[in-house]
Design a protein around this motif. Structure first.
Motif, PDB file in Angstrom:
ATOM      1  N   ARG A 180       0.838  -1.200   0.000  1.00 16.93           N
ATOM      2  CA  ARG A 180       0.000   0.000   0.000  1.00 16.93           C
ATOM      3  C   ARG A 180       0.873   1.251   0.000  1.00 16.93           C
ATOM      4  N   ARG A 181       1.938   1.226   0.789  1.00 17.41           N
ATOM      5  CA  ARG A 181       2.857   2.359   0.848  1.00 17.41           C
ATOM      6  C   ARG A 181       3.568   2.571  -0.492  1.00 17.41           C
ATOM      7  N   ASP A 182       4.075   1.473  -1.080  1.00 26.39           N
ATOM      8  CA  ASP A 182       4.834   1.578  -2.327  1.00 26.39           C
ATOM      9  C   ASP A 182       3.937   1.918  -3.518  1.00 26.39           C
ATOM     10  N   SER A 183       2.707   1.388  -3.520  1.00 27.16           N
ATOM     11  CA  SER A 183       1.803   1.714  -4.628  1.00 27.16           C
ATOM     12  C   SER A 183       1.422   3.192  -4.598  1.00 27.16           C
ATOM     13  N   ASN A 184       1.356   3.768  -3.407  1.00 25.75           N
ATOM     14  CA  ASN A 184       1.101   5.201  -3.286  1.00 25.75           C
ATOM     15  C   ASN A 184       2.292   6.001  -3.813  1.00 25.75           C
ATOM     16  N   LYS A 185       3.499   5.519  -3.521  1.00 26.50           N
ATOM     17  CA  LYS A 185       4.703   6.173  -4.047  1.00 26.50           C
ATOM     18  C   LYS A 185       4.707   6.143  -5.573  1.00 26.50           C
ATOM     19  N   VAL A 186       4.413   4.986  -6.148  1.00 21.46           N
ATOM     20  CA  VAL A 186       4.410   4.847  -7.604  1.00 21.46           C
ATOM     21  C   VAL A 186       3.427   5.825  -8.232  1.00 21.46           C
ATOM     22  N   GLN A 187       2.224   5.892  -7.652  1.00 24.58           N
ATOM     23  CA  GLN A 187       1.203   6.802  -8.179  1.00 24.58           C
ATOM     24  C   GLN A 187       1.679   8.259  -8.116  1.00 24.58           C
ATOM     25  N   ASN A 188       2.253   8.664  -6.983  1.00 24.56           N
ATOM     26  CA  ASN A 188       2.717  10.041  -6.831  1.00 24.56           C
ATOM     27  C   ASN A 188       3.895  10.353  -7.744  1.00 24.56           C
ATOM     28  N   TYR A 189       4.834   9.405  -7.882  1.00 20.31           N
ATOM     29  CA  TYR A 189       5.993   9.631  -8.743  1.00 20.31           C
ATOM     30  C   TYR A 189       5.564   9.768 -10.207  1.00 20.31           C
ATOM     31  N   LEU A 190       4.583   8.979 -10.627  1.00 22.21           N
ATOM     32  CA  LEU A 190       4.093   9.077 -12.004  1.00 22.21           C
ATOM     33  C   LEU A 190       3.462  10.447 -12.262  1.00 22.21           C
ATOM     34  N   LYS A 191       2.698  10.942 -11.293  1.00 24.45           N
ATOM     35  CA  LYS A 191       2.073  12.267 -11.436  1.00 24.45           C
ATOM     36  C   LYS A 191       3.143  13.358 -11.529  1.00 24.45           C
ATOM     37  N   ILE A 192       4.164  13.251 -10.677  1.00 24.16           N
ATOM     38  CA  ILE A 192       5.244  14.239 -10.678  1.00 24.16           C
ATOM     39  C   ILE A 192       6.002  14.196 -11.998  1.00 24.16           C
ATOM     40  N   LEU A 193       6.284  12.986 -12.478  1.00 21.78           N
ATOM     41  CA  LEU A 193       7.014  12.819 -13.732  1.00 21.78           C
ATOM     42  C   LEU A 193       6.221  13.404 -14.891  1.00 21.78           C
ATOM     43  N   LYS A 194       4.925  13.139 -14.923  1.00 25.45           N
ATOM     44  CA  LYS A 194       4.084  13.687 -15.989  1.00 25.45           C
ATOM     45  C   LYS A 194       4.097  15.211 -15.974  1.00 25.45           C
ATOM     46  N   CYS A 195       3.945  15.803 -14.787  1.00 25.72           N
ATOM     47  CA  CYS A 195       3.876  17.259 -14.688  1.00 25.72           C
ATOM     48  C   CYS A 195       5.208  17.930 -15.005  1.00 25.72           C
ATOM     49  N   ARG A 196       6.285  17.201 -14.850  1.00 26.31           N
ATOM     50  CA  ARG A 196       7.591  17.764 -15.216  1.00 26.31           C
ATOM     51  C   ARG A 196       7.827  17.704 -16.713  1.00 26.31           C
ATOM     52  N   ILE A 197       7.231  16.710 -17.382  1.00 21.49           N
ATOM     53  CA  ILE A 197       7.508  16.492 -18.802  1.00 21.49           C
ATOM     54  C   ILE A 197       6.428  17.090 -19.704  1.00 21.49           C
ATOM     55  N   VAL A 198       5.161  16.921 -19.306  1.00 19.43           N
ATOM     56  CA  VAL A 198       4.053  17.484 -20.106  1.00 19.43           C
ATOM     57  C   VAL A 198       3.150  18.316 -19.192  1.00 19.43           C
ATOM     58  N   PRO A 199       3.655  19.435 -18.653  1.00 20.28           N
ATOM     59  CA  PRO A 199       2.895  20.221 -17.669  1.00 20.28           C
ATOM     60  C   PRO A 199       1.627  20.847 -18.247  1.00 20.28           C
ATOM     61  N   GLU A 200       1.560  20.960 -19.580  1.00 19.08           N
ATOM     62  CA  GLU A 200       0.381  21.589 -20.173  1.00 19.08           C
ATOM     63  C   GLU A 200      -0.835  20.686 -20.193  1.00 19.08           C
TER      64      GLU A 200
END
Length: 230
Positions: free
Chosen positions: A207-227
């Protein structure tokens, strides 16, 4: 004559609809790819990110549901909560703590962290499903959810590999997907530690790691395709 014209018109509309619908189905059935190769349906990087983020959110939701059910079974008393081990087998994988640290991490390194976590959970979740499938205290719902989590980790890893492949093609990261996603390179040296974990501890860690994965994916997306929705 009017009735004949009406009948011909209806038949024509039906034929057009069938042709159009068949084309839609053929596009939907085509495999997803990162480039416009023959026989597959190419998606933009933003769309690929949206898919893996939605998938990770569903996976984390299932882990929350199962964790709550196991908590009621294993921890009927709050006095026992402090006795639960929190030594996760993925603790050897360096993960950035907090949003700011994740944002400062290189995009390639953050992608590799996500893949490391997903690879590390492949075998533990399968054995977790096997464990509770033969446990008389849990219903089929729990066993099915455990199997679904195991399958979702596998599918999410494939999706993230597609994202990494697209990023490499666009020059966003330099390493190839094969070097980022190699199980031999990503599994921690003491990966067998999960065999010593109890089911509840294992579920807590996932549960802890799946939350990390979800948050890291969101951060990665916003850094690469912020629009796109950031």
């Amino acid at each position: 004559s009017w009735s004949l014209f009406f009948l011909v018109s209806v038949v024509w509309v039906v034929l057009v609809c069938l042709l159009f619908c068949s084309r839609l189905l053929s596009v939907g059935a085509a495999p997803i790819c990162t480039n416009a190769q023959a026989g597959c349906h190419a998606l933009s990087l933003a769309n690929l990110f949206d898919r893996v983020i939605q998938h990770s959110a569903r996976m984390h939701g299932i882990s929350n549901d199962l964790h709550s059910e196991f908590e009621q079974y294993f921890l009927p008393s709050k006095n026992q909560i402090g006795r639960v081990s929190r030594n996760c087998h993925t603790s050897t994988i360096f993960t950035p703590n907090g949003k700011e640290n994740a944002q400062r991490m290189a995009r390639q390194e953050l992608t590799e962290v996500i893949l490391k976590l997903l690879v590390a959970w492949r075998d533990p979740l399968w054995h977790f499903h096997q464990s509770i499938a033969h446990h008389h205290d849990f219903n089929n719902f729990s066993a099915n959810k455990a199997l679904e989590m195991s399958d979702m980790v596998h599918e999410l890893r494939k999706g993230v590999e597609k994202v990494a492949e697209k990023m490499q093609m666009m020059g966003i990261i330099s390493n190839s997907v094969s070097s980022l996603a190699s199980p031999e390179a990503l599994l921690p040296s003491d990966s067998a530690e999960w065999r010593l974990m109890k089911d509840y501890d294992l579920l807590y860690c996932f549960r802890r790691d799946s939350n990390k994965v979800q948050n890291y994916l969101k951060i990665l997306k916003c850094r690469i395709v912020p629009e796109h929705g950031c």
